[in-house]
Design an enzyme around this catalytic site. Structure first.
Site, short mmCIF file in Angstrom:
data_model
loop_
_atom_site.label_atom_id
_atom_site.label_comp_id
_atom_site.label_asym_id
_atom_site.label_seq_id
_atom_site.Cartn_x
_atom_site.Cartn_y
_atom_site.Cartn_z
N LYS A 143 36.79 27.07 77.76
CA LYS A 143 37.24 27.52 79.08
C LYS A 143 36.18 27.08 80.09
O LYS A 143 35.08 27.61 80.12
CB LYS A 143 37.40 29.03 79.13
CG LYS A 143 37.88 29.53 80.50
CD LYS A 143 37.81 31.04 80.62
CE LYS A 143 38.25 31.49 82.01
NZ LYS A 143 37.32 31.00 83.06
N GLY A 200 26.92 34.96 80.07
CA GLY A 200 27.24 35.49 81.39
C GLY A 200 26.78 36.93 81.55
O GLY A 200 25.83 37.37 80.90
N SER A 201 27.49 37.67 82.37
CA SER A 201 27.10 39.03 82.70
C SER A 201 27.38 40.00 81.56
O SER A 201 28.20 39.74 80.68
CB SER A 201 27.84 39.49 83.95
OG SER A 201 29.23 39.65 83.66
N ARG A 202 26.71 41.15 81.63
CA ARG A 202 26.98 42.18 80.64
C ARG A 202 28.42 42.68 80.74
O ARG A 202 29.09 42.84 79.72
CB ARG A 202 26.02 43.36 80.81
CG ARG A 202 26.16 44.40 79.70
CD ARG A 202 25.41 45.71 79.96
NE ARG A 202 24.00 45.54 80.24
CZ ARG A 202 23.10 46.53 80.12
NH1 ARG A 202 23.49 47.73 79.72
NH2 ARG A 202 21.85 46.33 80.43
N GLY A 204 31.09 41.09 81.81
CA GLY A 204 32.00 40.09 81.28
C GLY A 204 31.94 40.00 79.77
O GLY A 204 32.98 39.93 79.10
N GLY A 205 30.74 40.01 79.22
CA GLY A 205 30.61 39.93 77.78
C GLY A 205 31.21 41.12 77.06
O GLY A 205 31.91 40.97 76.05
N GLU A 224 25.96 36.22 75.11
CA GLU A 224 24.60 36.26 75.65
C GLU A 224 24.68 36.90 77.02
O GLU A 224 25.37 36.39 77.91
CB GLU A 224 24.02 34.85 75.75
CG GLU A 224 22.60 34.82 76.26
CD GLU A 224 22.13 33.40 76.54
OE1 GLU A 224 21.40 33.21 77.54
OE2 GLU A 224 22.51 32.49 75.78
N CYS A 262 18.33 32.44 82.23
CA CYS A 262 18.48 33.70 81.48
C CYS A 262 17.15 34.17 80.92
O CYS A 262 17.10 35.19 80.25
CB CYS A 262 19.51 33.55 80.37
SG CYS A 262 19.41 32.00 79.47
N GLU A 351 18.91 44.15 85.12
CA GLU A 351 18.78 42.78 85.59
C GLU A 351 19.37 42.60 86.98
O GLU A 351 20.50 43.02 87.24
CB GLU A 351 19.48 41.82 84.63
CG GLU A 351 19.35 40.36 85.04
CD GLU A 351 20.13 39.42 84.14
OE1 GLU A 351 19.66 38.28 83.93
OE2 GLU A 351 21.20 39.82 83.64
#
Length: 488
Positions: A143, A200-202, A204-205, A224, A262, A351
């Site tokens: 994607k 990506g972001s927390r 989103g993950g 990650e 990151c 973060e």
């Protein structure tokens, strides 16, 4: 919504690709690397226009991208990926005979990889997740990230040319573009997908992890996510060196790439006292003299500004320096704060993606250990140390081992070597699975599963486990490592 044809093609390709020998996969990965290089300056210029990253940075990132593809090619060529293991039959063993047992790591099936915003080459269309999954024998559906669609399309075409060049089924690689949670969710939810890679972001993950767990067949999501990458400064490092120079190096790592790596260090633990005061003052001066750099998207820049404002307004936090905004939109100023751990510790370790740093002062080693013991999982932890600090460092290491995927001494976490010993991961929320890495050769194991063959007739065994060892793999036979011939 993603087309059903994408999933059908990946499933059909898996039937062939999963049994391909290492030299075929190696040739494919090398062909991808060459095809990317052949894109020339068009790729770099497109990526720079879309991401606002400088050409010099993208040139290095392209080198890393093709380098990791070739590293995985070498890995599968020498058979390391298979971990072939044989325990031969012991029919006369008492009190019970031992059957013939042979174990092999097999690819798990088609996987989805979500391209990352901050690395349009090395963590996106043909980045580390894609390279490691293809090395394992898994077809990949990528994607593309909406922040750099043109870059993704160029790389996707290069990969597609490599597929055709080596004669693999077209469904080994697919590239799709689409925005919104529904589109990404459909990729994760399709029953033909067997694993997911995400950077990506927390938020989103975790959304992807939740979707994957709710499937009829739950699947792993290797996400990650967030990390503030703490830096611990020990007294000896300040006494033996130059606190101002150390502080300037901290700020340089903090602000590198507008803080969009990151591994930028967003949290520093600095001892109380005059030398620590000198460190804080020098860090403040360095941040105050720094200018903002244009961030990847205006949305990311706006989120950064909200994070900095929220931190500055919190009890127990003092903003000691801000830099100047860069030219144009989306280039906010770097910021540095000092926080009291007791009242603002939880906020300090959240973060803020960008050039925002927080310094926490500590009085003694016991207090420092308590602070570190309360940290969430991190991708990295850095210790600045002198020989006089050996006793304190010995106490710190077990705590840091429990909380970080990579521990550095007397360095800075920005810059991740792509090698066999690298771990780019860590306990939650740095990643959704602390047992693996997204950088380095160990990443291949995310896309494999072990299968044991018991008393399988010789004519039916996979080539990797056959007595003749036709692929010349390094194998463990009855507990003894037998080296293969990687030149065959």
């Amino acid at each position: 919504m993603p087309s059903n044809d994408v999933f059908a093609a990946a499933t059909a390709a898996f039937a062939t690709y999963k049994t391909s020998p290492g030299d075929v996969r190696a040739g494919f990965l090398r062909a991808i690397a060459t095809a990317i290089e052949n894109l020339g300056d068009e790729l770099l210029q497109t990526a720079s226009a879309e991401s606002h990253l400088p050409l010099a940075r993208l040139t290095g990132e392209r080198g890393r991208t093709v380098g990791q593809l070739r590293q995985f090619a070498d890995l599968v060529a020498d058979g390391y990926w298979a971990e072939a293991t044989i325990d031969t039959a012991l029919p006369d063993r008492q009190p019970l005979p031992r059957p013939d047992l042979r174990r092999l790591l097999l690819p798990i099936g088609p996987v989805v990889v979500f391209g990352a915003s901050n690395f349009p080459l090395a963590f996106s269309t043909a980045g580390g997740d894609t390279a490691s999954a293809l090395a394992a024998g898994c077809p990949v559906v990528v994607k593309g990230h909406p922040a750099h669609p043109g870059t993704g399309e160029l790389v996707a075409r290069a990969v597609t040319r490599a597929v055709a060049r080596v004669g693999l089924p077209a469904g080994v690689f697919s590239f799709v573009l689409g925005e919104g949670n529904e589109f990404g969710g459909a990729l994760v939810s399709d029953p033909r997908i067997k694993a997911v890679g995400f950077t990506g972001s927390r938020a989103g993950g975790l959304a992807l992890v939740d979707l994957a767990r709710k499937r009829r067949e739950p699947i792993p999501v290797y996400a990650e996510m967030s990390s503030v990458n703490p830096v611990v400064v020990l007294p000896g490092a300040l006494a033996a060196g130059d606190p101002a120079a150390l502080a300037q190096a901290f700020v340089a790592s903090l602000t590198l790439g507008s803080g969009q790596f990151c591994t930028n260090p967003g949290l520093a633990f600095v001892p109380a006292g005059e030398a620590g005061d000198a460190f804080v003052a020098a860090a403040g001066r360095a941040v105050g003299e720094a200018a903002g750099q244009r961030m990847l998207t205006e949305g990311i820049a706006a989120a950064y500004e909200r994070g900095v404002a929220g931190l500055a307004a919190a009890d127990g936090v003092e903003q000691v320096a801000t830099g100047t905004p860069g030219e144009g939109a989306g280039a906010p100023a770097p910021a540095l704060s000092v926080a009291s751990w007791g009242s603002a510790g939880e906020l300090a370790e959240q973060e803020v993606f960008g050039s925002s740093g927080v310094i926490v002062r500590w009085d003694d080693t016991d207090e420092l250990l308590g602070m570190l013991g309360g940290l969430e999982g991190q991708r990295t932890a850095t210790v600045h140390y002198d020989g006089a600090d050996v006793d304190d460092a010995r106490r710190l290491l077990p705590v840091l081992e429990d909380r970080a995927g990579r521990i550095l001494f007397n360095g800075w976490p920005t810059g991740v070597e792509v090698g066999h010993a690298m771990v780019h991961g860590g306990p939650f929320p740095a990643t959704s699975d602390s047992r693996t890495t997204s950088v380095g050769s160990l990443a291949i194991e995310r896309w494999q599963r072990p299968v044991c063959y018991q008393d399988v007739p010789a004519e039916l065994l996979p080539d990797a486990l056959a007595d003749a060892n036709p692929w010349a793999l390094t194998r463990r036979v009855d507990g003894v490592l037998e080296l293969g011939d990687s030149s065959r």
